[in-house]
Every structure is written in C-alpha cells, then in structure tokens.
Design a protein around this motif. Sequence first.
Motif, PDB file in Angstrom:
ATOM      1  N   PHE A  84       1.144 -46.389  37.007  1.00 41.85           N
ATOM      2  CA  PHE A  84       2.545 -46.196  37.356  1.00 41.85           C
ATOM      3  C   PHE A  84       2.754 -44.789  37.897  1.00 41.85           C
ATOM      4  O   PHE A  84       2.805 -43.823  37.134  1.00 41.85           O
ATOM      5  N   PRO A  85       2.871 -44.641  39.220  1.00 45.05           N
ATOM      6  CA  PRO A  85       3.164 -43.331  39.798  1.00 45.05           C
ATOM      7  C   PRO A  85       4.666 -43.081  39.869  1.00 45.05           C
ATOM      8  O   PRO A  85       5.448 -44.002  40.098  1.00 45.05           O
ATOM      9  N   ALA A  86       5.045 -41.826  39.647  1.00 44.08           N
ATOM     10  CA  ALA A  86       6.441 -41.414  39.767  1.00 44.08           C
ATOM     11  C   ALA A  86       6.515 -40.318  40.825  1.00 44.08           C
ATOM     12  O   ALA A  86       6.032 -39.201  40.607  1.00 44.08           O
ATOM     13  N   LEU A  87       7.105 -40.628  41.963  1.00 42.53           N
ATOM     14  CA  LEU A  87       7.145 -39.691  43.071  1.00 42.53           C
ATOM     15  C   LEU A  87       8.122 -38.560  42.785  1.00 42.53           C
ATOM     16  O   LEU A  87       9.106 -38.711  42.066  1.00 42.53           O
ATOM     17  N   SER A  88       7.840 -37.397  43.392  1.00 40.00           N
ATOM     18  CA  SER A  88       8.688 -36.229  43.201  1.00 40.00           C
ATOM     19  C   SER A  88       8.952 -35.570  44.546  1.00 40.00           C
ATOM     20  O   SER A  88       8.133 -35.638  45.468  1.00 40.00           O
ATOM     21  N   ALA A  89      10.096 -34.922  44.651  1.00 39.34           N
ATOM     22  CA  ALA A  89      10.470 -34.267  45.906  1.00 39.34           C
ATOM     23  C   ALA A  89       9.600 -33.068  46.225  1.00 39.34           C
ATOM     24  O   ALA A  89       9.595 -32.586  47.362  1.00 39.34           O
ATOM     25  N   ASP A  90       8.866 -32.558  45.249  1.00 38.11           N
ATOM     26  CA  ASP A  90       8.045 -31.380  45.507  1.00 38.11           C
ATOM     27  C   ASP A  90       6.683 -31.724  46.110  1.00 38.11           C
ATOM     28  O   ASP A  90       5.822 -30.856  46.249  1.00 38.11           O
ATOM     29  N   GLY A  91       6.472 -32.983  46.472  1.00 36.39           N
ATOM     30  CA  GLY A  91       5.222 -33.376  47.104  1.00 36.39           C
ATOM     31  C   GLY A  91       4.114 -33.724  46.141  1.00 36.39           C
ATOM     32  O   GLY A  91       2.992 -33.990  46.567  1.00 36.39           O
ATOM     33  N   GLN A  92       4.410 -33.744  44.849  1.00 31.59           N
ATOM     34  CA  GLN A  92       3.425 -34.097  43.833  1.00 31.59           C
ATOM     35  C   GLN A  92       3.837 -35.410  43.164  1.00 31.59           C
ATOM     36  O   GLN A  92       5.027 -35.696  43.013  1.00 31.59           O
ATOM     37  N   THR A  93       2.847 -36.179  42.791  1.00 34.20           N
ATOM     38  CA  THR A  93       3.091 -37.435  42.083  1.00 34.20           C
ATOM     39  C   THR A  93       2.496 -37.353  40.688  1.00 34.20           C
ATOM     40  O   THR A  93       1.312 -37.041  40.540  1.00 34.20           O
ATOM     41  N   ARG A  94       3.317 -37.621  39.691  1.00 33.41           N
ATOM     42  CA  ARG A  94       2.829 -37.742  38.318  1.00 33.41           C
ATOM     43  C   ARG A  94       2.727 -39.219  37.989  1.00 33.41           C
ATOM     44  O   ARG A  94       3.638 -39.992  38.304  1.00 33.41           O
ATOM     45  N   SER A  95       1.646 -39.589  37.357  1.00 32.72           N
ATOM     46  CA  SER A  95       1.417 -41.005  37.081  1.00 32.72           C
ATOM     47  C   SER A  95       0.774 -41.183  35.723  1.00 32.72           C
ATOM     48  O   SER A  95       0.217 -40.241  35.142  1.00 32.72           O
ATOM     49  N   THR A  96       0.845 -42.405  35.205  1.00 34.66           N
ATOM     50  CA  THR A  96       0.142 -42.773  33.979  1.00 34.66           C
ATOM     51  C   THR A  96      -0.845 -43.888  34.313  1.00 34.66           C
ATOM     52  O   THR A  96      -0.513 -44.810  35.071  1.00 34.66           O
ATOM     53  N   LEU A  97      -2.015 -43.789  33.744  1.00 34.35           N
ATOM     54  CA  LEU A  97      -3.058 -44.780  33.941  1.00 34.35           C
ATOM     55  C   LEU A  97      -3.553 -45.250  32.588  1.00 34.35           C
ATOM     56  O   LEU A  97      -3.994 -44.441  31.769  1.00 34.35           O
ATOM     57  N   SER A  98      -3.452 -46.558  32.346  1.00 33.12           N
ATOM     58  CA  SER A  98      -3.956 -47.141  31.102  1.00 33.12           C
ATOM     59  C   SER A  98      -5.316 -47.775  31.345  1.00 33.12           C
ATOM     60  O   SER A  98      -5.495 -48.503  32.337  1.00 33.12           O
ATOM     61  N   ILE A  99      -6.253 -47.498  30.455  1.00 36.12           N
ATOM     62  CA  ILE A  99      -7.624 -47.988  30.586  1.00 36.12           C
ATOM     63  C   ILE A  99      -8.012 -48.681  29.293  1.00 36.12           C
ATOM     64  O   ILE A  99      -7.874 -48.119  28.201  1.00 36.12           O
TER      65      ILE A  99
END
Length: 304
Positions: A285-300
């Motif tokens: 699940f990526p969460a886009l940001s206006a600063d050009g960076q994407t924070r995401s969570t990855l479940s394994i």
Amino acid sequence: MITSAAVMIVPTPINDSTLLASNIAENDYPVWAAGTYAVGDRVIRVETHSVYEAATAGNLNTAPENDPANWLRVGSTNRYRAFDASVGQAASNLDQITYTISPVNRCDAIAFVNLSATSIRVVVKDGAASVRYDQTKQLVDTTGIENWLDYFEYQEEYQPEYVFSNIPLNSDGTIEITIATAVGTTAEVGEIVLGKSVQLGVLLDQSRSGFTDYTLRRQDDFGNVTFTVRPTARKAEWVLESPTNTNRRTQMALEAVRGVTCYFHPGDGMSAFYLGVLGVADDYFPALSADGQTRSTLSITGVS
C-alpha cells in the motif's frame, strides 16, 4: 534511525539443466518401480526430485506423481531441498555441502536460509571458466558479545542466514557453493535463493519482523494443556520510502512475483535486525506525497 535498502531477491529456476553438480547423492530411498508396496514404504522419483510414501498397500503400477490416491508426497529429495521454496526440510551432508549451478537468468545475489554451518564460500566463473568472484564468509555470530564478560563466557554460535550481494554473473557463468561445518558434523541449509535483486525502497523505523507459531494447543476440562509442536513461519511488515517516480516500477515488480517465494532482506549490514524473510508479498500500500516521496507498507508472509 534505520536507513537501509529494502531488497527482494527473485529466484532463478534450479532444475536438471541448471544444477550441474552436487556432493549430495540423490539416493534417499529406492527409486520407484512398478510393483507391490506396503503402507509406509518410501521411494524417490528423480524425475520430480521428490520423496513419496505409499498410502495404500498392493500393486502400485502408476508413477507416484500421477497417483495421489495411493502415494503421498512427503518432500523433496535431500539433493534438492535447498531449492524447494520452503525451509521445513533442510539439505544436509557430512562435513560440507557443494553445488555447482549454471543459472539461466542473470544472478547478482544469493541468500542462504536456516543454516547450520561454520562458513560459506561462493565462487563465480565466467563462460571461459575464469574466476570473477571468490568470497568466503565465516558464520561465527558475535552479536551477543557486548562487554568483556560476554567475550570470555561466549559460547560459539553461528549465523542462521546470510546474503551475498553484488555478484558479477551473467547467464553464461557458473556458481560454485561450498557450505562447510566442523569435520565429523553435518552441514545443513534450509533454502538457497539465487537470483536478481530488486530495490523496493528505503527501510524505515517501525518496520518489524516476527513469526507465526502453528503449534496446536489443546486444553481439557480440567485445564491441562497438551501441545502438538508444528513449524513456525516468519512474517514481516516493512515501512518503506522511495521516490514517487519509482512507485510504478516497484508495484510491477511485486505483481510479477505473485505466488513466487522470494527472499526479502534489509540490505547489507542489517543481519543483526533479523528482518529477512523467505516468503511471498501479500499486500503493498503506497501513500503518495506532494514532496515527491512515497511511503508504503509491505506485508510479507514467510513459508515454513
């Protein structure tokens, strides 16, 4: 603060054409032949590199892989256990395990999981048999030594996992692996993952790794508890950050390995965090940001 690369190693197929040699003989049990078997008899099929157990008695004339009503597959042969996408059964051999592999795809990383060994050596040769890479890792684990008392009371332990990265190998080369242990003891490895590494982003704080225990617990009417011990499976939830313009590539890479067991690890120098998982990516699940960076969570979810 954690600032390590998050890496996924996508395995290359290991089969009769890519596994050129090994010192582990494929002779766990007699080779299957049409005939009469008793319940519990075990055989191997080198065609599938599998061990089968007779579930019924009688004249069993159909190959086990085509006769599930009469034969139960119990696992891979010892020679191929290191490449069966699970860690429940380890490949084992006295003193050392050796493999010579010629991957069909480009390979730049090798992960070793569930080790019982003192050292690993990886030698890479090009198509002309010239050595391009030769590295040996001593697996003594010193992470528990934090002071002089620990140093003098330390009882030798060994790392159960290790990753070789930045391997210079094209598809025309070979990889020679030697997993060694003390003379007279048995070397073991649960899984070897050879393949191409994919950068998923930067691993951030709050990333975590643990396990799920499949042991059965039964409690009777008097409160007594009995246990049926079963395997555990690793799990991880990673918090990642990456440039937004790389998000499409990351999603495509994860979608491409649906149903494929890969090795996920936190990059060089992070083994002490024990975040590596042999498993499959469940959710991203990526969460886009206006600063050009994407924070995401990855479940394994790991395999047992």
